[in-house]
Design a protein around this motif. Structure first.
Motif, short mmCIF file in Angstrom:
data_model
loop_
_atom_site.label_atom_id
_atom_site.label_comp_id
_atom_site.label_asym_id
_atom_site.label_seq_id
_atom_site.Cartn_x
_atom_site.Cartn_y
_atom_site.Cartn_z
N GLN A 111 11.77 41.33 85.92
CA GLN A 111 11.36 40.35 87.01
C GLN A 111 9.66 40.56 87.63
N ASN A 142 9.54 54.45 75.58
CA ASN A 142 9.94 53.95 76.87
C ASN A 142 8.80 52.62 76.71
N ARG A 147 4.97 48.52 78.54
CA ARG A 147 4.39 47.21 78.52
C ARG A 147 4.06 47.13 80.09
N VAL A 148 4.56 47.69 80.98
CA VAL A 148 3.83 47.56 82.19
C VAL A 148 2.40 48.12 82.41
C1 LIG Z 1 10.30 50.78 83.22
C2 LIG Z 1 10.50 49.95 84.51
C3 LIG Z 1 9.78 50.71 85.58
C4 LIG Z 1 10.13 48.57 84.17
O1 LIG Z 1 10.32 48.09 85.49
P1 LIG Z 1 10.28 46.33 85.63
O2 LIG Z 1 10.31 45.77 87.18
O3 LIG Z 1 11.52 45.70 84.76
O4 LIG Z 1 8.95 46.01 84.96
P2 LIG Z 1 8.10 44.50 84.73
O5 LIG Z 1 9.19 43.71 84.85
O6 LIG Z 1 7.07 44.38 85.62
O7 LIG Z 1 7.61 44.62 83.23
C5 LIG Z 1 8.57 45.08 82.29
C6 LIG Z 1 8.19 44.43 80.70
O8 LIG Z 1 8.74 45.09 79.77
C7 LIG Z 1 9.51 44.35 78.82
N1 LIG Z 1 10.53 44.81 78.46
C8 LIG Z 1 12.02 45.23 79.03
N2 LIG Z 1 12.63 46.15 78.20
C9 LIG Z 1 12.06 46.13 77.10
C10 LIG Z 1 12.05 46.91 75.69
N3 LIG Z 1 13.29 47.56 75.68
N4 LIG Z 1 11.26 46.68 75.06
C11 LIG Z 1 9.85 46.27 75.24
N5 LIG Z 1 9.74 45.57 76.35
C12 LIG Z 1 10.58 45.51 77.19
C13 LIG Z 1 9.90 43.13 79.91
O9 LIG Z 1 10.22 41.84 79.29
C14 LIG Z 1 8.43 42.76 80.68
O10 LIG Z 1 7.35 42.33 79.90
P3 LIG Z 1 6.95 40.87 80.13
O11 LIG Z 1 6.67 40.68 81.40
O12 LIG Z 1 5.92 40.69 79.26
O13 LIG Z 1 8.20 40.05 79.71
C15 LIG Z 1 12.08 49.90 84.52
O14 LIG Z 1 12.64 49.30 83.50
C16 LIG Z 1 12.75 51.37 84.92
O15 LIG Z 1 12.92 51.77 85.98
N6 LIG Z 1 12.98 52.10 83.75
C17 LIG Z 1 13.68 53.31 83.92
C18 LIG Z 1 12.88 54.53 84.52
C19 LIG Z 1 11.60 54.53 83.73
O16 LIG Z 1 11.37 54.45 82.67
N7 LIG Z 1 10.49 54.90 84.95
C20 LIG Z 1 9.23 54.82 84.40
C21 LIG Z 1 8.77 55.98 83.91
S1 LIG Z 1 7.05 56.04 83.26
#
Ligand SMILES: CC(C)(COP(=O)(O)OP(=O)(O)OC[C@H]1O[C@@H](n2cnc3c(N)ncnc32)[C@H](O)[C@@H]1OP(=O)(O)O)[C@@H](O)C(=O)NCCC(=O)NCCS
Length: 192
Positions: A111, A142, A147-148
């Motif tokens: 989101q 990851n 992507r972030v």
């Molecule tokens: C990584 C993480 C922080 C992302 O948080 P989030 O609030 O979902 O991030 P955002 O929504 O801002 O962006 C995520 C993007 O990744 C994309 N995405 C999600 N899952 C994905 C996957 N498996 N493969 C590729 N892209 C993916 C989303 O579609 C989004 O991209 P978009 O906006 O172009 O559609 C969250 O998934 C998380 O906490 N993961 C576990 C802990 C972690 O990895 N922490 C970071 C360590 S560096």
């Protein structure tokens, strides 16, 4: 300059942790454990309220010492629900290097929460804490976090070999960075 205790982004509130947050942190960690445990070494099956209390205590100490600034991500409409953590910390004061780190609860991902709130950390690091360069280390594989980094405009520098051991496995990490002038350029272009 010291960071403010509260930062508002367009949709979210980032605020300093308080002791009373332990239950909400525990609930969010338990609800997200499989996703967190894949990439973050502190997230394990026996995570307890004591771990959450210790986190808040350490976080408060780091803040007081000016080493690291951890924020609870909350929605102003639902302030009791822990959405995740967002942090910025000093890596080298001499080199003016900082780093950011984050996690978002599993049922609130995709989101834009990480992207929107990490942008606030970049602003804090560059505008308030005087950083010149901010890094981000992301485990290879990851993809959501990669992507972030891309959406924020980070540059990929290279691979850090076996940087962190998670669940008994050493993981290579991609090193990303952003320079202050790049941040200002990105900010300017989004304002125009
Ligand atoms: C990584 C993480 C922080 C992302 O948080 P989030 O609030 O979902 O991030 P955002 O929504 O801002 O962006 C995520 C993007 O990744 C994309 N995405 C999600 N899952 C994905 C996957 N498996 N493969 C590729 N892209 C993916 C989303 O579609 C989004 O991209 P978009 O906006 O172009 O559609 C969250 O998934 C998380 O906490 N993961 C576990 C802990 C972690 O990895 N922490 C970071 C360590 S560096």
């Amino acid at each position: 300059m010291r960071p403010p205790d509260r930062i508002y982004t367009e949709r979210f509130l980032l605020r300093r942790f308080a002791r009373k947050d332990a239950d909400a942190i525990l609930e969010a960690v338990e609800a997200s454990l499989p996703d967190l445990a894949e990439w973050l070494p502190w997230a394990h099956d026996n995570y307890t309220k004591d771990d959450a209390i210790a986190y808040v205590r350490d976080s408060s100490q780091s803040w007081k010492e000016g080493r690291a600034y951890d924020f609870a991500i909350r929605s102003p409409n639902e302030p009791g629900r822990h959405l995740g953590n967002m942090s910025v910390w000093h890596v080298s004061r001499l080199g003016k290097v900082g780093e950011i780190g984050y996690w978002v609860r599993s049922d609130a991902t995709s989101q834009g929460i990480a992207t929107e709130t990490a942008a606030a950390m970049l602003d804090l690091g560059f505008s308030t804490l005087g950083m010149h360069k901010i890094t981000l280390r992301i485990a290879v594989g990851n993809d959501a976090s990669d992507r972030v980094a891309q959406k924020l405009g980070f540059t990929r520098e290279g691979i850090l070999r076996e940087e962190l051991k998670v669940n008994g496995k050493w993981l290579d990490h991609t090193l990303y960075s952003m320079l202050e002038q790049e941040f200002q350029r990105i900010r300017q272009s989004t304002l125009n």
